[in-house]
Design a protein around this motif. Structure first.
Motif, PDB file in Angstrom:
ATOM      1  N   GLU A 183      -8.690 -79.777   3.165  1.00 52.76           N
ATOM      2  CA  GLU A 183      -8.732 -80.924   2.265  1.00 52.76           C
ATOM      3  C   GLU A 183      -7.403 -81.151   1.573  1.00 52.76           C
ATOM      4  O   GLU A 183      -6.998 -82.286   1.344  1.00 52.76           O
ATOM      5  CB  GLU A 183      -9.854 -80.753   1.241  1.00 52.76           C
ATOM      6  N   ALA A 184      -6.698 -80.094   1.245  1.00 55.35           N
ATOM      7  CA  ALA A 184      -5.364 -80.250   0.654  1.00 55.35           C
ATOM      8  C   ALA A 184      -4.397 -80.839   1.673  1.00 55.35           C
ATOM      9  O   ALA A 184      -3.584 -81.715   1.348  1.00 55.35           O
ATOM     10  CB  ALA A 184      -4.856 -78.898   0.160  1.00 55.35           C
ATOM     11  N   VAL A 185      -4.488 -80.392   2.911  1.00 57.40           N
ATOM     12  CA  VAL A 185      -3.627 -80.919   3.970  1.00 57.40           C
ATOM     13  C   VAL A 185      -3.868 -82.409   4.175  1.00 57.40           C
ATOM     14  O   VAL A 185      -2.930 -83.200   4.333  1.00 57.40           O
ATOM     15  CB  VAL A 185      -3.853 -80.148   5.292  1.00 57.40           C
ATOM     16  N   LYS A 186      -5.143 -82.824   4.125  1.00 61.94           N
ATOM     17  CA  LYS A 186      -5.485 -84.219   4.427  1.00 61.94           C
ATOM     18  C   LYS A 186      -5.093 -85.197   3.318  1.00 61.94           C
ATOM     19  O   LYS A 186      -5.184 -86.406   3.504  1.00 61.94           O
ATOM     20  CB  LYS A 186      -6.981 -84.333   4.748  1.00 61.94           C
ATOM     21  N   GLY A 217       0.014 -89.734   5.784  1.00 63.84           N
ATOM     22  CA  GLY A 217       0.087 -89.782   7.243  1.00 63.84           C
ATOM     23  C   GLY A 217      -0.863 -88.859   7.954  1.00 63.84           C
ATOM     24  O   GLY A 217      -1.082 -89.000   9.153  1.00 63.84           O
ATOM     25  N   ILE A 218      -1.483 -87.895   7.248  1.00 59.32           N
ATOM     26  CA  ILE A 218      -2.428 -86.966   7.879  1.00 59.32           C
ATOM     27  C   ILE A 218      -3.816 -87.584   7.852  1.00 59.32           C
ATOM     28  O   ILE A 218      -4.342 -87.910   6.786  1.00 59.32           O
ATOM     29  CB  ILE A 218      -2.449 -85.604   7.159  1.00 59.32           C
ATOM     30  N   VAL A 219      -4.416 -87.748   9.018  1.00 59.37           N
ATOM     31  CA  VAL A 219      -5.747 -88.352   9.082  1.00 59.37           C
ATOM     32  C   VAL A 219      -6.839 -87.330   9.384  1.00 59.37           C
ATOM     33  O   VAL A 219      -8.019 -87.600   9.169  1.00 59.37           O
ATOM     34  CB  VAL A 219      -5.793 -89.488  10.121  1.00 59.37           C
ATOM     35  N   ASP A 220      -6.467 -86.145   9.885  1.00 58.94           N
ATOM     36  CA  ASP A 220      -7.450 -85.096  10.130  1.00 58.94           C
ATOM     37  C   ASP A 220      -6.718 -83.777  10.229  1.00 58.94           C
ATOM     38  O   ASP A 220      -5.515 -83.732  10.539  1.00 58.94           O
ATOM     39  CB  ASP A 220      -8.240 -85.365  11.416  1.00 58.94           C
ATOM     40  N   VAL A 229      -2.821 -70.993   9.857  1.00 57.15           N
ATOM     41  CA  VAL A 229      -2.161 -72.009  10.686  1.00 57.15           C
ATOM     42  C   VAL A 229      -2.988 -73.287  10.630  1.00 57.15           C
ATOM     43  O   VAL A 229      -4.153 -73.273  10.213  1.00 57.15           O
ATOM     44  CB  VAL A 229      -1.991 -71.538  12.143  1.00 57.15           C
ATOM     45  N   ALA A 230      -2.387 -74.376  11.048  1.00 57.10           N
ATOM     46  CA  ALA A 230      -3.085 -75.655  10.968  1.00 57.10           C
ATOM     47  C   ALA A 230      -2.743 -76.551  12.141  1.00 57.10           C
ATOM     48  O   ALA A 230      -1.599 -76.578  12.612  1.00 57.10           O
ATOM     49  CB  ALA A 230      -2.741 -76.371   9.663  1.00 57.10           C
ATOM     50  N   PHE A 231      -3.750 -77.286  12.602  1.00 54.51           N
ATOM     51  CA  PHE A 231      -3.563 -78.421  13.504  1.00 54.51           C
ATOM     52  C   PHE A 231      -3.737 -79.685  12.679  1.00 54.51           C
ATOM     53  O   PHE A 231      -4.663 -79.771  11.857  1.00 54.51           O
ATOM     54  CB  PHE A 231      -4.589 -78.409  14.635  1.00 54.51           C
ATOM     55  N   VAL A 232      -2.875 -80.674  12.899  1.00 47.70           N
ATOM     56  CA  VAL A 232      -3.005 -81.925  12.157  1.00 47.70           C
ATOM     57  C   VAL A 232      -2.963 -83.111  13.117  1.00 47.70           C
ATOM     58  O   VAL A 232      -2.300 -83.073  14.146  1.00 47.70           O
ATOM     59  CB  VAL A 232      -1.897 -82.080  11.084  1.00 47.70           C
ATOM     60  N   VAL A 233      -3.678 -84.149  12.748  1.00 47.53           N
ATOM     61  CA  VAL A 233      -3.642 -85.436  13.433  1.00 47.53           C
ATOM     62  C   VAL A 233      -3.037 -86.434  12.463  1.00 47.53           C
ATOM     63  O   VAL A 233      -3.448 -86.496  11.299  1.00 47.53           O
ATOM     64  CB  VAL A 233      -5.054 -85.894  13.848  1.00 47.53           C
ATOM     65  N   ALA A 279       0.903 -77.520  13.831  1.00 49.66           N
ATOM     66  CA  ALA A 279       1.091 -78.225  15.102  1.00 49.66           C
ATOM     67  C   ALA A 279       0.418 -79.586  15.020  1.00 49.66           C
ATOM     68  O   ALA A 279      -0.722 -79.708  14.572  1.00 49.66           O
ATOM     69  CB  ALA A 279       0.503 -77.422  16.261  1.00 49.66           C
ATOM     70  N   ARG A 280       1.129 -80.608  15.466  1.00 51.99           N
ATOM     71  CA  ARG A 280       0.557 -81.952  15.527  1.00 51.99           C
ATOM     72  C   ARG A 280      -0.147 -82.126  16.866  1.00 51.99           C
ATOM     73  O   ARG A 280       0.401 -81.797  17.921  1.00 51.99           O
ATOM     74  CB  ARG A 280       1.655 -83.008  15.368  1.00 51.99           C
ATOM     75  N   VAL A 281      -1.374 -82.646  16.826  1.00 51.90           N
ATOM     76  CA  VAL A 281      -2.149 -82.901  18.043  1.00 51.90           C
ATOM     77  C   VAL A 281      -2.676 -84.328  17.985  1.00 51.90           C
ATOM     78  O   VAL A 281      -2.767 -84.938  16.919  1.00 51.90           O
ATOM     79  CB  VAL A 281      -3.327 -81.901  18.191  1.00 51.90           C
ATOM     80  N   ASP A 282      -3.022 -84.863  19.134  1.00 54.89           N
ATOM     81  CA  ASP A 282      -3.536 -86.232  19.181  1.00 54.89           C
ATOM     82  C   ASP A 282      -4.959 -86.327  18.639  1.00 54.89           C
ATOM     83  O   ASP A 282      -5.355 -87.352  18.078  1.00 54.89           O
ATOM     84  CB  ASP A 282      -3.499 -86.769  20.614  1.00 54.89           C
TER      85      ASP A 282
END
Length: 526
Positions: A436-439, A443-446, A462-466, A495-498
């Motif tokens: 929730e802090a990341v979102k 620009g972070i949608v998920d 670690v985190a994955f972000v969309v 890491a950014r993912v689609d």
């Protein structure tokens, strides 16, 4: 009355409002008289196939009229309707249908090949019924089953889990489920009343239309639909194998829907994006409540939706298939509830490991618990049942595993499942809190947060972000999180993912994420 059941209650609704629309699915409209008759014909089909009270009917379908017809039919004949995740493949289908000793399967035509692959493995199934022409022919060949016959002790089976282990069948008695959902309703009917009393009570009730966007195969969507139907309402579902924010908004506007059921940001954020892109396209003035349960619904997304739908209340429910209605929040313009913070219900509490209940502001982490109307337990799993359904403080509780703190103002601060807790250097990090802090970063949608092994810390975060198309600025994001959470909670790798490829219920697929993390950073601890 000693007890009640959905067969009797829905039959009473049909008597009170035979010409009122019961179900809308795309261009298909069905009034209550037709809904009742078709369910009665399907009940006769199942009985003619050899099913007897207590037998299990698996529903392997997407949202649509046949799903609710099958539930109604099973209830009329004292059978046990059972959900089936339409993402499951052959081995998973065999496992849960064998576990439940399923006697009938009603399935969508699109799943024909999967069903064909498992039929020989399931010799105990007596009726296989495919939607479309076979379904319609079977109904036409039977006279409607007479009214009555439902039983309060009939079960509703909700298979849940499967991302961290085998799915488990939650056993709800119809009597308990009906009373629990009725107690939560703002349009409650007389509890455990006889069918004729229910029909008389509902006779003057106006129509409320509810759109179920969340899958009926999951508890949250099914429970919302059952509440709407038992209150003489109309249930709207949207055709399509993939979620479309535009199609959902079209249906909301065209059908003048008053209530909407979604699953957190997985549904709410695409809706907000569509409304931001075309703010004048949809007339949502009829919409009065949006209900979410089962996944995090973030504060900024709530604020955005209320800009477009200022007359709506946003109700964020905290619960699960085995522990419904632990708490909730209500957001309105100017008063938006914080993320993952809930007002505890009369039935909810935080239970400590020593069997005592949390007191406001004690600062201790405990497990969310709910008392009152509860499931019988897990089917064929007495050990798990004893672990989750416990006696404490003089009452029986359902304690499925969510960790939380009871804050000084009486709110519950949700920390996440113990299985999502990352131990890094002896400190506990709850993945949902970090997500929730990341979102909240521009620009972070998920986002998804998990742990991977680390020689020094035991595990690192670690985190994955969309993103919305922007590049993920790892340094900026880390600084943003560090300003909101303790340093040990900040993701060390990003890491950014689609896409996070969320499950149909909006939840994260931890097995998939673990495999991704393993490829990038080593074996993951999801």
């Amino acid at each position: 009355m000693a007890g009640w059941n959905y067969g009797d209650v829905l039959e009473a609704v049909a008597r009170a409002h035979p010409s009122r629309t019961a179900l809308i699915h795309g261009g298909r409209r069905m009034d209550w008289a037709e809904f009742d008759q078709r369910a009665a014909r399907l009940a006769a089909v199942l009985e003619a196939g050899g099913l007897r009270p207590g037998d299990v009917v698996a529903e392997y379908m997407r949202n649509g009229t046949a799903y609710l017809e099958t539930f109604f039919a099973a209830s009329k004949a004292a059978l046990a309707p059972m959900n089936t995740n339409y993402r499951y493949v052959e081995d998973e289908l065999e496992q849960i249908w064998t576990d439940a000793d399923v006697k009938a399967v009603v399935y969508d035509a699109e799943f024909r090949d999967r069903v064909a692959a498992v039929r020989e493995r399931l010799p105990g199934v007596r009726v296989w019924l495919e939607t479309g022409a076979p379904y319609e022919e079977a109904l036409a060949a039977q006279e409607p089953r007479p009214h009555g016959g439902g039983r309060p002790d009939s079960l509703v089976l909700i298979y849940t889990g499967g991302t961290t282990g085998r799915p488990k069948g939650v056993m709800w008695r119809q009597d308990d489920l009906l009373s629990m959902l009725n107690a939560q309703s703002t349009r409650a009917i007389p509890d455990r009343a006889a069918p004729e009393v229910v029909a008389e009570h509902l006779a003057g009730r106006r129509e409320i239309r509810s759109l179920i966007a969340s899958p009926l195969m999951h508890g949250a969507g099914l429970f919302y639909a059952l509440s709407a139907l038992s209150g003489a309402g109309t249930v709207v579902t949207v055709p399509g194998a993939r979620f479309s924010a535009e199609a959902l908004l079209d249906a909301l506007a065209e059908e003048r829907v008053q209530g909407l059921s979604i699953v957190g940001d997985a549904f709410a954020r695409p809706l907000l994006d569509a409304l931001d892109a075309e703010p004048r396209r949809w007339d949502l003035s009829a919409l009065r409540v949006i209900f979410s349960s089962g996944a995090i619904w973030s504060g900024p997304v709530k604020e955005g939706l209320l800009r477009h739908i200022p007359k709506a209340r946003l109700v964020d429910g905290l619960g699960s298939s085995e522990a419904s209605s632990i708490g909730s929040t209500v957001s309105v313009p100017g008063d938006v509830a914080g993320t993952a913070s809930f007002r505890v219900s009369e039935r909810g509490a935080v239970l400590h490991d020593d069997g005592t209940l949390a007191t406001p502001g004690d600062g201790r982490i405990g497990r969310l618990a709910v008392s009152g109307w509860l499931p019988v337990g897990y089917l064929n799993d007495p050990a798990k049942s004893a672990e989750v359904f416990v006696e404490a403080a003089g009452r029986r509780w359902s304690v499925p595993g969510d960790l939380a703190v009871l804050e000084a103002d009486g709110r519950i601060k949700l920390l996440g499942r113990g299985s999502s807790c990352i131990n890094t250097g002896g400190e506990k990090v709850f993945a949902e809190e970090v997500e929730e802090a990341v979102k909240t970063y521009p620009g972070i949608v998920d986002a998804a947060v998990l742990g991977v092994p680390d020689e020094r810390l035991g595990a690192k975060v670690v985190a994955f972000v969309v993103t919305d198309g922007r590049e993920a600025d790892a340094g900026g994001l880390q600084a943003h999180v560090r300003a909101r959470l303790a340093g040990y909670k900040v993701p060390r790798r990003i890491a950014r993912v689609d896409s996070l490829d969320r499950l149909a219920n909006g939840k994260l697929d931890h097995r998939l994420l673990a495999r991704r993390a393993e490829r990038l950073w080593g074996t993951a601890r999801a």
